[in-house]
Design an enzyme around this catalytic site. Structure first.
Site, PDB file in Angstrom:
ATOM      1  N   LEU A   7    -138.045   4.870  48.467  1.00  0.00           N
ATOM      2  CA  LEU A   7    -137.606   5.381  47.197  1.00  0.00           C
ATOM      3  C   LEU A   7    -137.687   6.856  47.039  1.00  0.00           C
ATOM      4  O   LEU A   7    -136.728   7.465  46.231  1.00  0.00           O
ATOM      5  CB  LEU A   7    -138.488   4.791  46.094  1.00  0.00           C
ATOM      6  CG  LEU A   7    -138.275   3.458  45.770  1.00  0.00           C
ATOM      7  CD1 LEU A   7    -139.229   2.907  44.666  1.00  0.00           C
ATOM      8  CD2 LEU A   7    -136.921   2.970  45.386  1.00  0.00           C
ATOM      9  N   GLY A   8    -138.514   7.594  47.960  1.00  0.00           N
ATOM     10  CA  GLY A   8    -138.593   9.148  48.057  1.00  0.00           C
ATOM     11  C   GLY A   8    -139.837   9.542  48.836  1.00  0.00           C
ATOM     12  O   GLY A   8    -140.539   8.659  48.968  1.00  0.00           O
ATOM     13  N   GLY A  58    -142.377  13.117  48.805  1.00  0.00           N
ATOM     14  CA  GLY A  58    -142.765  14.442  48.602  1.00  0.00           C
ATOM     15  C   GLY A  58    -144.096  14.872  49.151  1.00  0.00           C
ATOM     16  O   GLY A  58    -144.406  14.367  50.528  1.00  0.00           O
ATOM     17  N   GLY A  59    -144.571  15.883  48.919  1.00  0.00           N
ATOM     18  CA  GLY A  59    -145.564  16.680  49.552  1.00  0.00           C
ATOM     19  C   GLY A  59    -146.981  15.985  49.993  1.00  0.00           C
ATOM     20  O   GLY A  59    -147.468  16.158  50.894  1.00  0.00           O
ATOM     21  N   MET A  60    -147.085  14.967  48.952  1.00  0.00           N
ATOM     22  CA  MET A  60    -148.620  14.238  48.882  1.00  0.00           C
ATOM     23  C   MET A  60    -148.119  12.610  49.664  1.00  0.00           C
ATOM     24  O   MET A  60    -149.315  12.226  50.178  1.00  0.00           O
ATOM     25  CB  MET A  60    -149.064  14.095  47.859  1.00  0.00           C
ATOM     26  CG  MET A  60    -149.515  15.620  47.093  1.00  0.00           C
ATOM     27  SD  MET A  60    -150.587  16.396  48.069  1.00  0.00           S
ATOM     28  CE  MET A  60    -150.467  18.068  47.455  1.00  0.00           C
ATOM     29  N   VAL A  76    -143.052   7.190  48.577  1.00  0.00           N
ATOM     30  CA  VAL A  76    -142.738   5.837  47.675  1.00  0.00           C
ATOM     31  C   VAL A  76    -141.966   5.036  48.056  1.00  0.00           C
ATOM     32  O   VAL A  76    -140.783   5.415  48.500  1.00  0.00           O
ATOM     33  CB  VAL A  76    -142.548   6.281  46.107  1.00  0.00           C
ATOM     34  CG1 VAL A  76    -142.540   5.048  45.345  1.00  0.00           C
ATOM     35  CG2 VAL A  76    -143.397   7.496  45.642  1.00  0.00           C
ATOM     36  N   LYS A 134    -146.987   3.757  46.323  1.00  0.00           N
ATOM     37  CA  LYS A 134    -147.189   5.437  46.834  1.00  0.00           C
ATOM     38  C   LYS A 134    -148.355   5.084  48.002  1.00  0.00           C
ATOM     39  O   LYS A 134    -149.187   4.806  47.546  1.00  0.00           O
ATOM     40  CB  LYS A 134    -147.694   6.093  45.577  1.00  0.00           C
ATOM     41  CG  LYS A 134    -147.829   7.573  45.658  1.00  0.00           C
ATOM     42  CD  LYS A 134    -148.233   8.175  44.713  1.00  0.00           C
ATOM     43  CE  LYS A 134    -148.623   9.674  44.881  1.00  0.00           C
ATOM     44  NZ  LYS A 134    -148.876  10.557  43.581  1.00  0.00           N
ATOM     45  N   ASP A 156    -149.251  17.548  34.490  1.00  0.00           N
ATOM     46  CA  ASP A 156    -148.104  17.730  35.264  1.00  0.00           C
ATOM     47  C   ASP A 156    -146.860  17.082  34.619  1.00  0.00           C
ATOM     48  O   ASP A 156    -146.083  16.414  35.258  1.00  0.00           O
ATOM     49  CB  ASP A 156    -148.186  17.349  36.770  1.00  0.00           C
ATOM     50  CG  ASP A 156    -147.322  18.160  37.756  1.00  0.00           C
ATOM     51  OD1 ASP A 156    -146.721  19.076  37.232  1.00  0.00           O
ATOM     52  OD2 ASP A 156    -147.226  17.496  38.865  1.00  0.00           O
TER      53      ASP A 156
END
Length: 740
Positions: free
Chosen positions: A20-21, A23-25, A28, A42, A136
Site C-alpha cells: 500500500l505504501g 515511508g521513512g519508518m 504498509v 505496518k 501528528d
C-alpha cells in the site's frame, strides 16, 4: 501496488496481497484475515528493529491505537511490537488520503468542507476522551473513506498520563501542522496541540495552502511560533473558528468537544470568504447565532474600525467556558434501554413491556416541574442517560452511571451507582423489575484485570449491588442496536463474555436459570418482543465482514432457553419495534457502498405463525427509526419527522419540526414526542403530525446523533426528558416550557 521482490509473503500468519505504501519508518501492506477481512499491516523497517528507543515508540503507537480504536480511527486487529521485525495490523480503510485528494482535486468547500471539519473534530474528541494526544495530525494521516474521514498513524502519539520520550536530535512532527508548544517545549504537549494542528489542516483543506507556509521548514516553524496565520482565503464562517484554534497559547484554544459544538453551529454551505458567514442556514437546534455575529468591515472580513476586540474569533475564545459545555458522546448506534413499550425499543415501560403511562394521562400526585444533573464516574466524559419509570420511581443509567434512582415527582435523587470506565456509545440502562435495576458497568482503563463490561444488578430500594456478570458485546454487529442485555419478566438475559451463548438469570438473585449456546458458526443478540424475546443471529463471516445480509430470527422459550426453528429475514435490517398485534417490525437498510443511506422497506415477522411480510417504501428515508403506538417513525437529521404504516409501508404523514437530530419516539398523553440532545422537545399529533407544542433547548449539546433511543419517558401526564451531560428535566405536558 503489487508486492516487490524481497517483500515477505506473509506477516504474523496474514497472507500479503499488495504493497500500500512505504515511508521513512516502515512499509504498509494489504493482507487478509482467515475470514477474508482486509487489514493493513505496518511493518517496521529492519534498520529500526534494533533501536530500543524506536521500539519504545512503536509500543506506544500500538498502545495508543488500541486505546482509540473507534468510528473515526483504524481499529487494531493484531500486533507484535516485540517481534524481530515489529508489525501492527489495523482495519483496512479504503480511500485516498486528504493530501492525495487535495493534490488531485483541489481544495474542498461548502458542505463537503464542513462535513470533513466536523468528522475530524469528532475524531479528536474520541482520541482525547481516552487520554491520547495524536501529535501528528496532517493531511497524509487523514483517510477519506466512504464512511467519513479516518485519522491514522499514531506513531508519535502518547497517552497524556505517560512520560514523553526524549527523541534526541529528531524533529517529532511535521512543521507546517505543528503547534507552537510542539516546536518549543514538546514535553508539555497536550490535547489542544492537536486542535491547533486541526486548525492548520482545515486551512490547507479550504485553500490548498497552510496558514504559515514559507520557503523553508525553518521559516515555517518560526511563523508558527511568532507570526499571525494567513487566513484571507478561508470562508468567513469557518475562519472565525479556525482563528480560535490557532491561538498561540493552548488555553486560548477550544477543546475538541467545544470545537465540535462550534463547527456544528456553522452554516451548511459555509458561505464565501467574507467574515459574514455566520448565516442563518444552520444544522444545530441551539439558538446561539447571536454569539457568532459581529460588526464587520469591508469585504476582506476585517472587523470594523474600533471593533477589533469584538471580532468573531476573539468573542469565540471568550465564550468557551462560560457559555459552551462539552459535546455529547455520540452514539453511532442507538438502543440501550431493554425494557420495551409496546410500540418500540427503549422508553418508559415495565419488565413485561406494558406502558406505565396512567390511564387518562393524569398528572402524578405531588408532581412539580424539576431539573437535575446526575454526576457520573467519569466527570470528564459528558453523555446522556436513559430512564424507565416504575410508579413514582425513575431509574436511569448511562454516561458513567450504572443506575440511579430519582423521584419522578420532584427530581430528588435517592441513590446512584457510578461506573468508573469510559461509557460505550449508545449503551445506557438495561431495565428494571419490581425489585431490581440492571445497568452496565465499564471497567476503568487503569484496572485492566477486570472484564471490560459487566451487567450489574442493584437493589431498587437502596442501590446495593446484588451481583454482576461479564457480558459479551456483539449486538450492534448483528442487529444494528447496542442492546447487549434484556429484561424479560423477572429475568435478565445476557450474552456470555466469550459471545458464545445466552445466559438467563433471576434478576434479583442472579441465579442462572438456563444457558443456550448460539447455533454453530453464528453470533446472536436478543431482540425483545413484548414479554418475550427473539434471537437474531448472523453467520460469523457476515459479522466479521460487517455486512449482515442474511439474518435469522428464532423464538426463545422463556423457561428453558430452547431456540425455535430459524426464520430467514432479508438484510441488512434493524429492529424498529413491535406492532399492535405483537409482530416484530424491522426496517430494511439501504446501503450505498459501505455507508447507510437510510431505510427503503419494512418487514414484519409473526413469531407464532412464522409469517414474514415485506413492503417496499416509496423512497429511502434517512434518520433515526423507532416505533410508538403501532406506527413507525423516522426522525431526519434536519428535523423532518415521517410516520409510516408498518402494515402497508405507506407514508401516513411527514412534518418539518424544529428538533434536529431527534431521538426515537415516545408516546403518551395524546401525543408522540421527539427530543434532541439539547433537550428541545416537540409534541406531534399521532393522527396527522400537527405540531402541538415545542420547547427551547434546556442543555448545551449536539444534535448529530443518529439511531438514538428515546430520550423521553412518559409518566402519566408528566414528561421526563434526558439531555446532554446527564441532564434530566420534567414538566407537565399541558404546561410545557415556553418557547421563544
Amino acid at each position: 501496488m503489487s508486492l516487490r521482490a524481497g517483500d515477505p509473503a506473509e506477516i504474523g500468519g496474514y497472507p500479503l496481497e499488495a504493497r500500500l505504501g512505504s515511508g521513512g519508518m516502515g512499509t504498509v501492506f494489504l493482507a487478509r484475515t482467515s475470514s477474508g477481512r482486509p487489514v493493513a499491516i505496518k511493518l517496521i523497517h529492519q534498520q529500526f528493529a534494533g533501536d530500543e528507543e524506536f521500539r519504545i515508540r512503536f509500543r506506544q503507537e500500538v498502545a495508543a491505537a488500541r486505546r482509540v480504536s473507534g468510528a473515526f480511527t483504524a481499529a487494531v486487529v493484531d500486533a507484535a511490537p516485540e517481534a524481530e521485525q515489529p508489525w501492527m495490523a489495523t482495519t483496512y480503510i479504503e480511500g485516498h488520503t486528504l493530501a492525495q485528494h487535495i493534490t488531485a482535486e483541489g481544495p474542498l468547500n461548502g458542505a463537503e468542507l464542513r462535513r470533513l471539519a466536523i468528522g475530524l473534530a469528532e475524531a479528536l474528541r474520541d482520541i482525547h476522551r481516552v487520554g491520547v494526544v495524536h501529535r501528528d495530525l496532517k493531511p497524509s494521516n487523514v483517510v477519506l473513506s466512504p464512511e467519513g474521514p479516518r485519522v491514522i498513524d499514531f506513531g508519535i502519539s502518547r497517552a497524556t498520563d505517560q512520560q514523553t520520550l526524549t527523541m534526541t536530535g529528531r524533529v517529532i512532527g511535521t512543521p507546517p501542522f505543528m503547534s507552537p508548544e510542539q516546536l518549543q517545549a514538546p514535553r508539555g504537549v497536550g490535547p489542544r496541540s492537536d486542535v491547533f494542528s486541526l486548525g492548520t489542516l482545515l486551512v490547507y483543506t479550504a485553500t490548498g495552502r497552510g496558514p504559515f507556509d514559507a520557503d523553508s521548514p525553518y521559516m515555517t516553524a518560526y511563523q508558527v511560533v511568532h507570526e499571525e496565520p494567513s487566513l484571507d482565503a478561508v470562508p468567513g464562517a469557518l475562519r472565525a473558528v479556525v482563528e480560535a484554534c490557532l491561538a498561540k497559547e493552548p488555553e486560548g484554544r477550544p477543546t475538541a468537544d467545544e470545537l465540535l459544538v462550534l463547527l456544528r453551529d456553522l452554516p451548511t454551505d459555509l458561505g464565501g470568504t467574507a467574515s459574514d458567514g455566520a448565516g442563518t442556514s444552520r444544522t444545530r437546534d441551539m439558538s446561539t447565532q447571536h454569539h457568532l455575529v459581529t460588526p464587520a468591515g469591508p469585504a476582506t472580513g476585517a472587523p470594523g474600525p474600533g471593533n477589533t476586540d469584538t471580532s468573531i474569533g476573539r468573542r469565540l475564545r471568550r465564550r468557551w467556558r462560560p457559555v459552551l459545555a462539552a459535546a455529547v458522546a455520540v452514539a453511532a448506534i442507538g438502543g440501550g434501554v431493554a425494557a420495551l413499550e409496546p410500540g418500540g425499543f427503549g422508553g418508559n415501560s415495565d419488565a413485561e413491556g406494558n406502558s406505565v403511562a396512567a390511564p387518562g394521562a393524569a398528572l402524578p400526585d405531588g408532581f412539580v416541574p424539576w431539573h437535575t444533573t446526575v454526576p457520573g464516574g467519569r466527570a470528564d466524559i459528558p453523555d446522556e442517560l436513559r430512564c424507565v419509570a416504575r410508579g413514582d420511581a425513575l431509574f436511569c443509567g448511562g454516561g458513567g452511571v450504572v443506575a440511579t434512582r430519582i423521584s419522578a415527582l420532584d427530581g430528588s435523587r435517592v441513590w446512584t451507582a457510578k461506573s468508573p470506565g469510559v461509557p460505550v456509545q449508545g449503551m445506557h440502562l438495561v431495565g428494571a423489575t419490581d425489585d431490581t435495576v440492571l445497568g452496565y458497568r465499564f471497567a476503568d482503563q487503569d484496572a485492566p484485570q477486570g472484564p471490560p463490561s459487566e451487567v450489574v444488578a442493584l437493589d431498587a430500594g437502596n442501590g446495593r449491588e446484588l451481583w454482576s456478570v461479564a457480558s459479551g458485546a456483539q449486538s450492534t454487529a448483528v442487529t444494528g442496536r447496542t442492546q447487549d442485555a434484556v429484561v424479560v419478566g423477572s429475568s435478565v438475559v445476557t450474552v456470555d463474555a466469550s459471545s458464545s451463548r445466552f445466559e438467563a438469570r433471576d434478576a434479583h438473585s442472579g441465579e442462572v436459570t438456563w444457558t443456550t449456546p448460539f447455533p454453530a458458526g453464528t453470533q446472536c443478540a436478543a431482540v425483545p418482543v413484548g414479554a418475550q424475546f427473539l434471537a437474531m443471529c448472523a453467520t460469523n463471516a457476515e459479522v466479521d465482514g460487517s455486512e449482515v445480509r442474511h439474518p435469522t430470527l428464532s423464538t426463545v422459550d422463556r423457561a428453558s432457553g430452547a431456540l425455535g426453528r430459524p426464520i430467514a429475514v432479508n438484510g441488512p435490517a434493524v429492529p424498529a419495534g413491535v406492532d399492535d398485534d405483537g409482530r416484530l417490525v424491522l426496517l430494511q437498510e439501504h446501503m450505498e457502498g459501505p455507508a447507510l443511506a437510510g431505510y427503503d422497506a419494512v418487514t414484519r415477522v409473526d413469531p407464532a405463525s412464522r409469517k414474514v411480510t415485506h413492503f417496499p417504501l416509496a423512497k429511502t428515508y434517512a434518520g433515526t427509526p423507532g416505533m410508538a403506538d403501532g406506527t413507525v417513525y423516522v426522525s431526519g437529521q434536519t428535523g423532518r419527522i415521517t410516520a409510516i404504516d408498518p402494515a402497508t409501508g405507506r407514508e401516513k404523514w411527514s412534518r418539518q419540526t424544529s428538533v434536529e437530530g431527534a431521538s426515537g419516539p415516545a408516546a403518551g398523553a395524546g401525543a408522540v414526542y421527539f427530543s434532541s440532545a439539547t433537550g428541545r422537545v416537540v409534541a406531534l399529533s399521532p393522527q396527522d403530525g400537527t405540531s402541538l407544542w415545542a420547547t427551547d433547548p434546556q442543555a448545551e449539546g449536539l444534535t448529530g446523533e443518529e439511531r438514538a433511543s428515546p430520550r423521553v419517558t412518559v409518566v402519566g401526564r408528566a414528561l421526563i426528558v434526558a439531555a446532554d451531560r446527564n441532564t434530566l428535566f420534567a414538566f407537565d405536558t399541558q404546561k410545557p416550557p415556553k418557547s421563544g
